[in-house]
Design an enzyme around this catalytic site. Structure first.
Site, PDB file in Angstrom:
ATOM      1  N   ARG A 155      -3.935  59.300  31.112  1.00  0.00           N
ATOM      2  CA  ARG A 155      -2.567  58.974  30.681  1.00  0.00           C
ATOM      3  C   ARG A 155      -2.606  58.242  29.345  1.00  0.00           C
ATOM      4  NH1 ARG A 155       1.025  61.649  33.880  1.00  0.00           N
ATOM      5  NH2 ARG A 155       0.093  61.868  35.934  1.00  0.00           N
ATOM      6  N   ASN A 156      -3.804  58.010  28.821  1.00  0.00           N
ATOM      7  CA  ASN A 156      -3.957  57.237  27.589  1.00  0.00           C
ATOM      8  C   ASN A 156      -3.848  58.187  26.384  1.00  0.00           C
ATOM      9  OD1 ASN A 156      -5.311  56.073  25.307  1.00  0.00           O
ATOM     10  ND2 ASN A 156      -6.132  54.492  26.666  1.00  0.00           N
ATOM     11  N   GLY A 168      -4.211  57.741  23.217  1.00  0.00           N
ATOM     12  CA  GLY A 168      -5.306  57.633  22.244  1.00  0.00           C
ATOM     13  C   GLY A 168      -6.504  58.468  22.664  1.00  0.00           C
ATOM     14  N   ASP A 180     -13.762  57.417  31.684  1.00  0.00           N
ATOM     15  CA  ASP A 180     -13.598  56.016  32.028  1.00  0.00           C
ATOM     16  C   ASP A 180     -14.390  55.227  31.004  1.00  0.00           C
ATOM     17  OD1 ASP A 180     -12.171  54.359  34.025  1.00  0.00           O
ATOM     18  OD2 ASP A 180     -14.123  53.400  34.127  1.00  0.00           O
ATOM     19  N   PHE A 228      -6.563  52.733  18.986  1.00  0.00           N
ATOM     20  CA  PHE A 228      -5.821  52.217  20.141  1.00  0.00           C
ATOM     21  C   PHE A 228      -6.664  51.144  20.833  1.00  0.00           C
ATOM     22  CE2 PHE A 228      -8.226  54.198  23.622  1.00  0.00           C
ATOM     23  CZ  PHE A 228      -8.913  55.189  22.957  1.00  0.00           C
ATOM     24  N   TYR A 281      -8.759  48.307  22.192  1.00  0.00           N
ATOM     25  CA  TYR A 281      -9.487  47.187  21.597  1.00  0.00           C
ATOM     26  C   TYR A 281      -9.987  47.495  20.182  1.00  0.00           C
ATOM     27  CZ  TYR A 281      -9.605  45.211  26.345  1.00  0.00           C
ATOM     28  OH  TYR A 281      -9.253  44.688  27.569  1.00  0.00           O
ATOM     29  N   ASP A 282      -9.580  48.621  19.606  1.00  0.00           N
ATOM     30  CA  ASP A 282     -10.093  48.999  18.280  1.00  0.00           C
ATOM     31  C   ASP A 282      -9.936  47.907  17.217  1.00  0.00           C
ATOM     32  OD1 ASP A 282     -11.140  51.416  19.056  1.00  0.00           O
ATOM     33  OD2 ASP A 282      -9.448  52.624  18.356  1.00  0.00           O
ATOM     34  N   LYS A 300     -14.572  56.955  13.128  1.00  0.00           N
ATOM     35  CA  LYS A 300     -14.723  56.416  14.491  1.00  0.00           C
ATOM     36  C   LYS A 300     -15.428  57.438  15.390  1.00  0.00           C
ATOM     37  CE  LYS A 300     -12.379  54.897  18.650  1.00  0.00           C
ATOM     38  NZ  LYS A 300     -11.164  54.777  19.444  1.00  0.00           N
ATOM     39  N   ARG A 304     -17.153  57.281  22.836  1.00  0.00           N
ATOM     40  CA  ARG A 304     -16.590  58.570  23.262  1.00  0.00           C
ATOM     41  C   ARG A 304     -17.174  59.710  22.423  1.00  0.00           C
ATOM     42  NH1 ARG A 304     -12.118  56.849  23.161  1.00  0.00           N
ATOM     43  NH2 ARG A 304     -12.160  56.241  25.353  1.00  0.00           N
TER      44      ARG A 304
HETATM   45  P1  ITT Z   1      -6.819  56.613  31.969  1.00  0.00           P
HETATM   46  O1  ITT Z   1      -7.448  55.880  33.142  1.00  0.00           O
HETATM   47  O2  ITT Z   1      -5.527  57.287  32.317  1.00  0.00           O
HETATM   48  O3  ITT Z   1      -7.786  57.524  31.264  1.00  0.00           O
HETATM   49  P2  ITT Z   1      -6.832  53.970  30.723  1.00  0.00           P
HETATM   50  O4  ITT Z   1      -6.369  53.482  29.379  1.00  0.00           O
HETATM   51  O5  ITT Z   1      -6.362  53.199  31.941  1.00  0.00           O
HETATM   52  O6  ITT Z   1      -6.403  55.516  30.840  1.00  0.00           O
HETATM   53  P3  ITT Z   1      -9.568  53.231  31.379  1.00  0.00           P
HETATM   54  O7  ITT Z   1      -9.251  52.889  32.790  1.00  0.00           O
HETATM   55  O8  ITT Z   1     -10.800  54.033  31.092  1.00  0.00           O
HETATM   56  O9  ITT Z   1      -8.393  54.061  30.692  1.00  0.00           O
HETATM   57  O10 ITT Z   1      -9.581  51.882  30.535  1.00  0.00           O
HETATM   58  C1  ITT Z   1     -10.158  51.851  29.299  1.00  0.00           C
HETATM   59  C2  ITT Z   1      -9.789  50.574  28.584  1.00  0.00           C
HETATM   60  O11 ITT Z   1     -10.652  50.421  27.459  1.00  0.00           O
HETATM   61  C3  ITT Z   1      -8.363  50.611  28.031  1.00  0.00           C
HETATM   62  O12 ITT Z   1      -7.856  49.305  27.887  1.00  0.00           O
HETATM   63  C4  ITT Z   1      -8.581  51.250  26.662  1.00  0.00           C
HETATM   64  O13 ITT Z   1      -7.576  50.903  25.747  1.00  0.00           O
HETATM   65  C5  ITT Z   1      -9.938  50.661  26.256  1.00  0.00           C
HETATM   66  N1  ITT Z   1     -10.666  51.642  25.454  1.00  0.00           N
HETATM   67  C6  ITT Z   1     -11.341  52.745  25.879  1.00  0.00           C
HETATM   68  N2  ITT Z   1     -11.796  53.453  24.837  1.00  0.00           N
HETATM   69  C7  ITT Z   1     -11.403  52.800  23.731  1.00  0.00           C
HETATM   70  C8  ITT Z   1     -11.554  53.044  22.353  1.00  0.00           C
HETATM   71  O14 ITT Z   1     -12.154  54.135  21.905  1.00  0.00           O
HETATM   72  N3  ITT Z   1     -11.021  52.163  21.513  1.00  0.00           N
HETATM   73  C9  ITT Z   1     -10.394  51.056  21.956  1.00  0.00           C
HETATM   74  N4  ITT Z   1     -10.173  50.753  23.235  1.00  0.00           N
HETATM   75  C10 ITT Z   1     -10.689  51.619  24.126  1.00  0.00           C
END
Ligand code: ITT
Length: 206
Positions: free
Chosen positions: A11-12, A14, A72, A153, A155-156, A176, A182
């Site tokens: 659902r993210n 980014g 994740d 998005f 913590y970037d 990035k 990722r």
């Molecule tokens: P989904 O579970 O729907 O995929 P989510 O945002 O809840 O979405 P996670 O449970 O994997 O995803 O949590 C990941 C956390 O780490 C979330 O706060 C993201 O913003 C952060 N995160 C992951 N990858 C990132 C990136 O490339 N840059 C910055 N923050 C990142």
């Protein structure tokens, strides 16, 4: 022959954009959760990124009847004993905004000399029944003293990458993706994507 459908189970926004760009040009039809009606959310109660990635991918594949790819990921900070880790998305509480998570992290890090941190990413590809394929990537850096940059998005803005002397939010998407957690996991997946398609065909029996 119609293209193989792969649902990106996140659902993210980014993450979706980054994953789509990594898979562009491959012989697969990427669908997002927005292409389907609402489905119940999987419970992300695993103790590791691997467990949660599998839970999300497998749950989505079962609910939708298509193979699904889930990511994740999170931030592991050395001087916070590995926090926020698997709790990265809800570090400042359930439904926390990125800004609230970043604020909480920066205040937890106030006065800390050791600012070492690593982003971790586990990608899981699952079919409705059975095991999944797993890809992992990580990227080491530091927690910046304050937020910098407007891109990306999560913590970037607070994740500083010393080799480029920029936070992830100060990088272009290309910069990035070339070094991120990722990007590294997806690079491995892309390098064997033909095998993934064969694996899916065998598992799905079509
Ligand atoms: P989904 O579970 O729907 O995929 P989510 O945002 O809840 O979405 P996670 O449970 O994997 O995803 O949590 C990941 C956390 O780490 C979330 O706060 C993201 O913003 C952060 N995160 C992951 N990858 C990132 C990136 O490339 N840059 C910055 N923050 C990142």
């Amino acid at each position: 022959m119609p293209k193989r459908v792969l649902v990106v189970a996140t659902r993210n926004r980014g993450k979706i954009e980054e994953i789509r760009s990594f898979l562009s040009g491959f012989d697969v039809e990427i669908r997002s959760m927005d292409d389907f009606g609402p489905i119940p959310q999987p419970v992300e109660d695993g103790g590791s990124f691997e467990e949660n990635a599998y839970k999300k991918a497998s749950h989505t594949a079962k609910m939708l009847g298509f193979p699904a790819l889930a990511d994740d990921s999170g931030l592991v900070v050395e001087s916070l004993g590995g926090e926020p880790g698997v709790y990265s998305a809800r570090y400042a509480g359930a439904g926390a905004t990125d800004e609230a998570n970043n604020r909480k992290l920066l205040s937890a890090m106030e006065g800390m000399a050791n600012r070492k941190a690593a982003f971790k990413c586990v990608i899981s590809i699952a079919v409705p029944l059975g095991p999944a394929l797993t890809y992992e990537g990580s990227c080491e850096g530091e927690i910046a003293p304050g937020p910098r940059g407007e891109n990306g998005f999560g913590y970037d803005p607070v994740f500083y990458y010393p080799p480029l002397e920029k936070t992830f939010a100060e990088m272009t998407a290309e910069e990035k993706n070339a070094v991120s957690h990722r990007g590294r996991a997806m690079k491995e997946l892309r390098s064997e994507f033909d095998k993934v398609l064969v694996w899916l065909k065998q598992r799905l029996g079509d």
